[in-house]
Design a protein around this motif. Sequence first.
Motif, mmCIF file in Angstrom:
data_model
loop_
_atom_site.group_PDB
_atom_site.id
_atom_site.type_symbol
_atom_site.label_atom_id
_atom_site.label_comp_id
_atom_site.label_asym_id
_atom_site.label_seq_id
_atom_site.Cartn_x
_atom_site.Cartn_y
_atom_site.Cartn_z
ATOM 1 N N THR A 13 0.812 -1.225 0.000
ATOM 2 C CA THR A 13 0.000 0.000 0.000
ATOM 3 C C THR A 13 0.842 1.270 0.000
ATOM 4 O O THR A 13 0.288 2.364 -0.086
ATOM 5 C CB THR A 13 -1.007 0.018 1.167
ATOM 6 N N CYS A 17 -1.314 2.977 -6.406
ATOM 7 C CA CYS A 17 -2.360 1.963 -6.636
ATOM 8 C C CYS A 17 -2.200 0.754 -5.721
ATOM 9 O O CYS A 17 -2.752 -0.316 -5.988
ATOM 10 C CB CYS A 17 -2.402 1.510 -8.091
ATOM 11 N N HIS A 19 -3.361 0.064 -2.662
ATOM 12 C CA HIS A 19 -4.593 -0.422 -2.034
ATOM 13 C C HIS A 19 -5.401 -1.252 -3.034
ATOM 14 O O HIS A 19 -5.955 -2.291 -2.686
ATOM 15 C CB HIS A 19 -5.431 0.746 -1.493
ATOM 16 N N TRP A 20 -5.430 -0.794 -4.276
ATOM 17 C CA TRP A 20 -6.129 -1.534 -5.321
ATOM 18 C C TRP A 20 -5.439 -2.878 -5.575
ATOM 19 O O TRP A 20 -6.110 -3.902 -5.686
ATOM 20 C CB TRP A 20 -6.167 -0.711 -6.610
ATOM 21 N N LEU A 21 -4.100 -2.891 -5.644
ATOM 22 C CA LEU A 21 -3.365 -4.137 -5.867
ATOM 23 C C LEU A 21 -3.590 -5.132 -4.735
ATOM 24 O O LEU A 21 -3.792 -6.328 -4.970
ATOM 25 C CB LEU A 21 -1.860 -3.851 -6.010
ATOM 26 N N SER A 23 -6.179 -5.272 -2.761
ATOM 27 C CA SER A 23 -7.567 -5.726 -2.865
ATOM 28 C C SER A 23 -7.712 -6.801 -3.930
ATOM 29 O O SER A 23 -8.408 -7.808 -3.722
ATOM 30 C CB SER A 23 -8.489 -4.537 -3.177
ATOM 31 N N ARG A 24 -7.046 -6.627 -5.073
ATOM 32 C CA ARG A 24 -7.096 -7.641 -6.135
ATOM 33 C C ARG A 24 -6.442 -8.942 -5.662
ATOM 34 O O ARG A 24 -6.908 -10.029 -5.971
ATOM 35 C CB ARG A 24 -6.392 -7.150 -7.402
ATOM 36 N N ALA A 37 -16.111 -5.945 -5.923
ATOM 37 C CA ALA A 37 -14.957 -5.081 -6.222
ATOM 38 C C ALA A 37 -14.546 -4.248 -5.003
ATOM 39 O O ALA A 37 -14.593 -3.029 -5.027
ATOM 40 C CB ALA A 37 -15.258 -4.175 -7.414
ATOM 41 N N LEU A 39 -12.309 -2.395 -2.015
ATOM 42 C CA LEU A 39 -11.063 -1.645 -1.920
ATOM 43 C C LEU A 39 -10.716 -1.529 -0.443
ATOM 44 O O LEU A 39 -11.470 -0.929 0.331
ATOM 45 C CB LEU A 39 -11.198 -0.251 -2.538
ATOM 46 N N ARG A 53 -17.698 0.654 -4.260
ATOM 47 C CA ARG A 53 -18.272 1.772 -5.011
ATOM 48 C C ARG A 53 -19.738 1.506 -5.315
ATOM 49 O O ARG A 53 -20.184 0.364 -5.348
ATOM 50 C CB ARG A 53 -17.524 1.957 -6.335
ATOM 51 N N SER A 108 -21.802 4.698 -2.314
ATOM 52 C CA SER A 108 -20.671 3.847 -1.953
ATOM 53 C C SER A 108 -20.788 3.462 -0.482
ATOM 54 O O SER A 108 -21.280 4.246 0.322
ATOM 55 C CB SER A 108 -19.358 4.591 -2.200
#
Length: 157
Positions: A13, A17, A19-21, A23-24, A37, A39, A53, A108
């Motif tokens: 983190t 990106c 946090h997105w990585l 989460s994925r 999806a 986050l 979202r 959201s």
Amino acid sequence: MSASLLSLYRRITRWPCGHWLFSRAVCLRAPYFATIAPLFIALEPGRCEVRIRDRRRVHNHIGTVHAIALCNLAELSAGVMTEVTIPANMRWIPKGMNVEYLSRAKGSMHAVATPETPLEEVHAGREWPVQVEVIDPSGTPVFRARIMMWVSPRKPH
């Protein structure tokens, strides 16, 4: 596993990106959660915050966030919080969940998972309750869950 997941979160983190990585990566390990999806916003022992979202794919027929999407959000945040909180020699599984729908879930959603009580040393399996509150963009609580985690010692290999 718990220390490595938390270590991964803290390391990844820091990146753009990140946090997105992270989460994925969680969704690769538990693919069903990708349906919402998520986050991850914050993660530390005893606390996990996750957002979803406002997207059509999580809506019900009246245009609000579907009840099961909220349950998925609650289970995900509670599970990851449990994973990074319990000692590495322990394991966990959700045993049950009680939910309250407090208000229409529009926009959201932001979930915060915290344990009801500190985890004491566990020598045999026991229940450990986790609270999850989900708020809308105005800060209004729209959903609350109490998830009973079953924590027990890992079996030796």
